[in-house]
Design an enzyme around this catalytic site. Structure first.
Site, PDB file in Angstrom:
ATOM      1  N   HIS A  65      46.896  34.814  51.893  1.00  0.00           N
ATOM      2  CA  HIS A  65      45.595  34.256  52.313  1.00  0.00           C
ATOM      3  C   HIS A  65      44.487  35.297  52.233  1.00  0.00           C
ATOM      4  O   HIS A  65      43.507  35.215  52.962  1.00  0.00           O
ATOM      5  CB  HIS A  65      45.651  33.694  53.743  1.00  0.00           C
ATOM      6  CG  HIS A  65      46.833  32.817  54.010  1.00  0.00           C
ATOM      7  ND1 HIS A  65      46.820  31.451  53.843  1.00  0.00           N
ATOM      8  CD2 HIS A  65      48.089  33.133  54.394  1.00  0.00           C
ATOM      9  CE1 HIS A  65      48.008  30.951  54.132  1.00  0.00           C
ATOM     10  NE2 HIS A  65      48.807  31.950  54.462  1.00  0.00           N
ATOM     11  N   SER A  74      24.187  48.315  35.133  1.00  0.00           N
ATOM     12  CA  SER A  74      23.200  47.265  35.341  1.00  0.00           C
ATOM     13  C   SER A  74      21.877  47.713  34.722  1.00  0.00           C
ATOM     14  O   SER A  74      21.585  48.907  34.644  1.00  0.00           O
ATOM     15  CB  SER A  74      23.038  47.032  36.843  1.00  0.00           C
ATOM     16  OG  SER A  74      21.739  46.551  37.117  1.00  0.00           O
ATOM     17  N   LYS A 112      25.255  50.823  39.722  1.00  0.00           N
ATOM     18  CA  LYS A 112      26.304  49.848  39.440  1.00  0.00           C
ATOM     19  C   LYS A 112      27.303  50.298  38.378  1.00  0.00           C
ATOM     20  O   LYS A 112      26.974  50.979  37.427  1.00  0.00           O
ATOM     21  CB  LYS A 112      25.674  48.525  38.964  1.00  0.00           C
ATOM     22  CG  LYS A 112      24.909  47.786  40.035  1.00  0.00           C
ATOM     23  CD  LYS A 112      25.792  47.251  41.143  1.00  0.00           C
ATOM     24  CE  LYS A 112      26.559  46.028  40.734  1.00  0.00           C
ATOM     25  NZ  LYS A 112      25.713  44.842  40.604  1.00  0.00           N
ATOM     26  N   GLU A 146      35.878  40.359  34.356  1.00  0.00           N
ATOM     27  CA  GLU A 146      35.170  39.098  34.618  1.00  0.00           C
ATOM     28  C   GLU A 146      35.200  38.182  33.398  1.00  0.00           C
ATOM     29  O   GLU A 146      35.370  36.968  33.515  1.00  0.00           O
ATOM     30  CB  GLU A 146      33.718  39.377  35.008  1.00  0.00           C
ATOM     31  CG  GLU A 146      33.577  40.059  36.358  1.00  0.00           C
ATOM     32  CD  GLU A 146      32.154  40.552  36.574  1.00  0.00           C
ATOM     33  OE1 GLU A 146      31.337  39.786  37.079  1.00  0.00           O
ATOM     34  OE2 GLU A 146      31.861  41.712  36.223  1.00  0.00           O
TER      35      GLU A 146
END
Ligand code: ARG
Length: 456
Positions: free
Chosen positions: A156, A277, A283, A290
């Site tokens: 979970h 970024s 970043k 992704e």
């Protein structure tokens, strides 16, 4: 230009209908499979005396030249042709005249396209297995380096029990090994030659389907000509298998993304597999992971596109089936790219063992071990579970972790608890003691790695 089917109709179709009908834009990818198939067909026609030996040899030698040119990129494909099958036949006839027109004896584009597609998918299966093996090897070496790296295991997405990072990575290896099995299984069912089914009913010519299949390296010949030209279950099977691999990669990606964020800080992805970024200088984005996660949706789409195309189609061949190729090509390309990228990403991945250990220390993930300890001291598991839960609640309220709770406090919950409790809940011991078959103990991880490597 008049169509090859001119006769029954004028053969003159409108330009827009031609464009709509044509598949050469994408089936040109089957060119080598198509020429191989035609060489075997020409050989069979000669072997069975359906054409003369000289005609057969002429066809084969010209097809060999075409094959060479297609391979080295000098064959200029005419994108005005209806499909790759027509293009090859037309090119052949241009070069050797009327003998070229004999190649299509005892054959139809219906069995021809089914053959090409099976040949293509069989080859792809080998490529996919090689790429999966490379990724598994990379994962297995990561697991080896982390056979005793402690991290929290989650259920979970809540910290659950201590495991080793190596164990976690081995889980993915097992999944990917099954993916290989599935693809090999698919290859086995794809390895059946449809050629000789002709349009749908077989042929009046004395062909030898076994001879042709053997020349092409097929294990067997399909037993029913209608089945041979109608079904695309092998294509659905590879799409399903690819979808399952992508599902595994997508879960793996999700974890890499989570772990590389500051909230977890378990890993750092290498510079060459991350991006920056355009506005936020700090970043380091896990774009590759992704994208793999994102492309999984696209591959599922490919599977559903073909399932939907085939649903409700009457036997035998229908032009709808021309739509079978693009989704398969797209899924194959996507998988290959994702596997290559994943391999590089895993290779450069740095593990932050301290952060994993820290996270493991904070989550009361040894609460089960405390309960197990009480069981050893004679409590039934349910009662042990309750005591352990109460101790955890007390710790949370009073700012303790199980490791530093004083023994007197332990005793106030349960008399039977003694000094050896600290040993029982020590994270390293917790992991080492989970030596049940398939458990997370470092020794088990090492034997899993041995198994994994033996499968490669
Ligand atoms: N381009 C067609 C396809 O990919 C080849 C088979 C055509 N057969 C036919 N009877 N029109 O399905």
């Amino acid at each position: 230009m008049a169509k090859m089917w001119e006769g029954r109709t004028s053969g003159k179709t409108s330009e827009i209908a031609d464009d709509f009908n044509s598949s050469i834009r994408f089936d040109c990818r089957l060119i080598l499979c198509d020429i191989k198939g035609s060489m075997a067909h020409a050989a069979m026609l000669g072997y069975c005396n359906i054409i003369t030996k000289a005609e057969s040899e002429l066809l084969i030698s010209e097809l060999e030249k075409l094959y060479g040119e297609a391979e080295n990129g000098t064959l200029k494909i005419d994108y005005g042709a209806e499909d790759i099958h027509m293009f090859i036949e037309e090119e052949l006839t241009k070069r050797i005249g009327d003998v070229g027109k004999k190649l299509h004896t005892a054959r139809s584009r219906n069995d021809q396209v089914a053959l090409d597609f099976r040949l293509y998918i069989k080859e792809f299966c080998d490529t996919a297995v090689e790429k999966l093996k490379a990724l598994i090897a990379e994962c297995s070496s990561l697991a080896y380096k982390n056979a005793d790296t402690i991290m929290p295991g989650y259920t979970h997405l809540q910290r659950a029990q201590p495991i080793t990072f190596g164990h976690h990575i081995c889980a993915y290896c097992m999944m990917l090994l099954r993916d290989i099995d599935r693809i090999c299984d698919c290859k086995m069912r794809t390895d059946v030659s449809p050629i000789g089914s002709c349009a749908l009913a077989g042929t009046t010519f004395p062909t030898d389907r076994g001879y042709e299949a053997e020349k092409l390296g097929f294990a067997s010949v399909c037993k029913n000509s209608v089945d041979g030209v109608s079904d695309r279950d092998f294509a659905l099977e590879i799409l399903s298998d690819i979808s399952i691999v992508m599902m595994h990669l997508s879960r793996f990606s999700e974890e890499l993304i989570l772990w590389s964020g500051a909230e977890f800080g378990f890993i750092e992805l290498s510079d060459d597999f991350t991006t920056g970024s355009s506005i936020m200088p700090q970043k380091k984005n896990p774009d590759m992971a992704e994208l793999v996660r994102g492309k999984t949706g696209r591959v599922y789409g490919d599977l559903f596109a073909l399932l939907t195309t085939l649903k409700g189609l009457p036997l035998a061949y229908n032009k709808d089936m021309q739509e079978d190729k693009e989704s398969v090509f797209d899924a194959c390309d996507t998988l290959c790219m994702c596997l290559d990228v994943f391999c590089g990403m895993i290779k450069g991945l740095k593990v932050n063992k301290e952060n994993m250990r820290l996270a493991a220390a904070k989550g009361f993930i040894n609460a089960t071990d405390l309960a197990d300890y009480l069981v050893l001291k004679g409590l039934p598991f349910r009662s042990a579970y309750k005591v352990s839960g109460r101790v955890v609640a007390y710790c949370i309220e009073n700012g303790f972790v199980l490791e530093d709770l004083p023994i007197e406090t332990y005793k106030s919950f349960e008399e039977k608890i003694e000094g050896d409790v600290y040993d029982a809940i020590d994270l390293h011991n917790c992991v080492v003691r989970r030596a049940s078959e398939g458990g997370t103990a470092p020794a088990n991880v090492l034997s899993q790695i041995e198994y994994i490597n033996s499968k490669l």
